[in-house]
Design an enzyme around this catalytic site. Structure first.
Site, PDB file in Angstrom:
ATOM      1  N   ARG A 150       4.068   7.804  -0.658  1.00  0.00           N
ATOM      2  CA  ARG A 150       3.836   7.644  -2.088  1.00  0.00           C
ATOM      3  C   ARG A 150       5.180   7.663  -2.813  1.00  0.00           C
ATOM      4  NH1 ARG A 150      -0.562   9.320  -4.693  1.00  0.00           N
ATOM      5  NH2 ARG A 150       0.513   8.298  -6.416  1.00  0.00           N
ATOM      6  N   ARG A 155      10.450   5.605  -2.232  1.00  0.00           N
ATOM      7  CA  ARG A 155       9.951   5.262  -0.902  1.00  0.00           C
ATOM      8  C   ARG A 155      11.102   4.878   0.035  1.00  0.00           C
ATOM      9  NH1 ARG A 155       4.418   1.701  -1.961  1.00  0.00           N
ATOM     10  NH2 ARG A 155       3.688   2.895  -3.746  1.00  0.00           N
ATOM     11  N   CYS A 192      -8.526  -0.087  -5.217  1.00  0.00           N
ATOM     12  CA  CYS A 192      -7.228  -0.096  -4.545  1.00  0.00           C
ATOM     13  C   CYS A 192      -7.312   0.447  -3.122  1.00  0.00           C
ATOM     14  CB  CYS A 192      -6.218   0.727  -5.337  1.00  0.00           C
ATOM     15  SG  CYS A 192      -5.840   0.048  -6.964  1.00  0.00           S
ATOM     16  N   ARG A 232      -5.415  -1.182   3.331  1.00  0.00           N
ATOM     17  CA  ARG A 232      -5.366  -2.613   3.647  1.00  0.00           C
ATOM     18  C   ARG A 232      -4.227  -2.899   4.613  1.00  0.00           C
ATOM     19  NH1 ARG A 232      -1.838  -6.169   1.797  1.00  0.00           N
ATOM     20  NH2 ARG A 232      -1.139  -4.698   0.212  1.00  0.00           N
ATOM     21  N   ARG A 233      -3.040  -2.384   4.320  1.00  0.00           N
ATOM     22  CA  ARG A 233      -1.893  -2.624   5.196  1.00  0.00           C
ATOM     23  C   ARG A 233      -2.106  -1.972   6.557  1.00  0.00           C
ATOM     24  NH1 ARG A 233       1.983  -1.366   0.149  1.00  0.00           N
ATOM     25  NH2 ARG A 233       2.346  -3.503  -0.564  1.00  0.00           N
ATOM     26  N   LYS A 253      -2.366  -6.162  -9.446  1.00  0.00           N
ATOM     27  CA  LYS A 253      -3.103  -5.642  -8.297  1.00  0.00           C
ATOM     28  C   LYS A 253      -3.568  -4.201  -8.505  1.00  0.00           C
ATOM     29  CE  LYS A 253       1.021  -4.225  -5.646  1.00  0.00           C
ATOM     30  NZ  LYS A 253       0.721  -2.799  -5.513  1.00  0.00           N
ATOM     31  N   ASP A 254      -2.972  -3.488  -9.472  1.00  0.00           N
ATOM     32  CA  ASP A 254      -3.370  -2.103  -9.724  1.00  0.00           C
ATOM     33  C   ASP A 254      -4.568  -1.986 -10.650  1.00  0.00           C
ATOM     34  OD1 ASP A 254      -1.285  -1.151  -8.160  1.00  0.00           O
ATOM     35  OD2 ASP A 254       0.091  -0.928  -9.846  1.00  0.00           O
TER      36      ASP A 254
END
Length: 530
Positions: free
Chosen positions: A150, A156, A246, A132-133, A80-81
């Site tokens: 981040r 996190r 992204c 997106r989230r 996904k990155d």
């Protein structure tokens, strides 16, 4: 292969897990490897949101440069990155099996409110660096505040532990791969077809090599999952066609069922604050699928409905209402039925012996709890649909099973797997279809409790809306007692039980992926007016 393959990787715990996973897979086929840790731009800049970093591939660029100059032979990435286009001279030679692509929301225990969707307290602060989230969360919980988050996965989680946020949201795959203990927090999982559509290729590893390294390419086919590659190929193509990186508020998830049908969920908004458009699309093939999805989002070049009828009343906060009003679609919402209770007192002895209570509708929940039942402490609740789940959560009840399919037969089979051999109470309507009970084993004790009756309204007025959405078999009966479809009108059925009424009438209808307002919004957005 005689040579030792140098695997390039970032240095975070998760990146090292991923690289060592590939190393172990290659060892199984007798390929020697060694690791080389490389720092990327994304590792060095930790004070900015992801969408504020310039360019694309800020977690991958340095690895790709060392691939091209021959310093490493293979790079392992979270797929996904990756940018949707490889740098010239590089290819993705293989992809891994897909880890669960769900999201998890991790909440400080004193910031939990079980009556709220996703269980974060009112006006809570959620940490995320993903547009997106944020876009999707804001659509279902507009009260929430969002702060930049981040760092690698342990960092996190430590920030949450330090109470810099009330909750954080991240991919389940990273936490699972690192086997992190989250028992000190309250954790809620969001499935990829539910409120949070994941990032394209979420949960998949990409193995990148030089395009001319033919020997290594052939070897990597032994660990390549072709089926996963086909499905994430759709997701990545959608991202590519939207020219997204992204930072784009875009989610896409494709899965293939046992019959070979591809089901794809896509969500997109202009920015993190805009209410997203969601689309559910099915296809027999992946050929041209991404292009068809893209065309559905180009509403300037197609005729979307101007008006919708739905056989239930919608609140001003309704997800379905907000999804339609975004596009100035007129809403005609009215129920064609009414309900009345059939009992006013419960037998306390019956309640003492039950293990599960299963609700097929929000009406069942309402009438059951009006009876003020005294329930065993360890009783579990099951429901059909996220709308019923929300109704129970509003009463402070934790739901152990949610049937999210619009096919009640599928829901029944899933519930039977965990409830067979138990005692299950079914508070229900008179003349209920009893779809769930039919799948339970003979060893299961079934207690049916008729607590309300549905009465059809008479002389129901006809609707001239472009699309008619029906939310129960009774509403179908009430409407078509007096009315017929107008030419060009299209019908949506919330589930297969409701759809059976249309099957009997010979009327074509559209079925959502899930029997709730998000599912209805997804299919209505995809309808073209005839």
């Amino acid at each position: 292969m005689d040579r030792t393959i140098t695997i390039g990787t970032r240095g975070s715990d998760l990146a090292l897990w991923q690289a060592n996973f590939v190393k172990a897979e290659l060892a199984k086929i007798n390929v020697n490897t060694k690791l080389k840790i490389i720092k990327t731009q994304g590792d060095n800049i930790l004070n900015l949101r992801l969408d504020k970093l310039e360019g694309k591939g800020f977690f991958t660029k340095e690895l790709e440069e060392q691939l091209l100059d021959g310093s490493i032979d293979l790079a392992v990435h979270s797929h996904k990155d990756l940018p949707t286009k490889n740098p010239e001279g590089l290819i993705i030679a293989a992809v891994s099996d897909r880890e669960d692509p769900s999201e998890i929301i991790i909440i400080l225990k004193d910031c939990v409110d079980a009556t709220k969707k996703l269980s974060v307290k009112h006006n809570g602060t959620v940490g995320t660096s993903s547009n997106r989230r944020q876009s999707q969360l804001h659509a279902i919980r507009p009260d929430l505040e969002f702060e930049n988050l981040r760092g690698n996965v342990p960092t996190r989680i430590q920030k949450l532990r330090d109470e810099k946020y009330d909750a954080i949201i991240m991919a389940k795959a990273g936490v699972s791969r690192l086997n992190i203990d989250l028992s000190e927090f309250y954790v809620e999982e969001i499935e990829p077809t539910a409120e949070m559509v994941p990032s394209p290729a979420q949960g998949v590893l990409a193995i990148q090599i030089r395009e001319n390294d033919n020997d290594l390419f052939e070897i990597l086919q032994h660990i390549n999952n072709k089926e996963v590659a086909e499905q994430i190929g759709v997701e990545r193509k959608v991202l590519n066609l939207f020219d997204g990186g992204c930072h784009m508020p875009l989610g896409c998830y494709c899965e293939k069922d046992e019959e070979g049908i591809f089901h794809t969920w896509t969500t997109k908004s202009l920015d993190q604050d805009e209410f997203p458009d969601r689309l559910y699309y099915t296809s027999n093939t992946t050929e041209g699928l991404a292009e068809k999805i893209l065309a559905k989002f180009d509403i300037s070049n197609r005729k979307i409905p101007k008006s919708i009828f739905i056989s239930r009343e919608l609140s001003e906060y309704s997800y379905f209402r907000k999804a339609l009003e975004k596009h100035q679609i007129k809403i005609e919402d009215r129920s064609l039925i009414r309900t009345v209770p059939t009992i006013h007192k419960l037998d306390s002895y019956i309640l003492k012996q039950i293990d599960w209570i299963f609700f097929s509708s929000k009406n069942g929940i309402e009438y059951f709890f009006k009876l003020e039942p005294l329930l065993p402490k360890d009783v579990k609740f099951g429901v059909v649909g996220r709308g019923s789940e929300d109704s129970l959560k509003n009463l402070g009840k934790s739901v152990s099973f949610v049937g999210e399919s619009s096919d009640t037969a599928e829901v029944a089979k899933e519930f039977a797997e965990i409830a067979n051999g138990k005692t299950v109470l079914f508070p229900m309507a008179k003349d209920s279809l009893k779809s769930i009970q039919k799948e339970l084993s003979v060893e299961t004790k079934i207690i049916e409790l008729v607590i309300y009756e549905t009465i059809l309204e008479e002389n129901v007025a006809q609707s001239f809306s472009d699309v008619l959405v029906f939310t129960s078999p009774s509403n179908v009966e009430a409407y078509f007692e007096e009315n017929l479809l107008e030419p060009g009108q299209q019908v949506v059925s919330i589930g297969k039980s409701t759809g059976q009424k249309f099957d009997e009438m010979g009327v074509k209808y559209i079925l959502p992926a899930s029997p709730d307002e998000i599912g209805l919004a997804e299919v209505v957005f995809g309808i073209d007016v005839l």
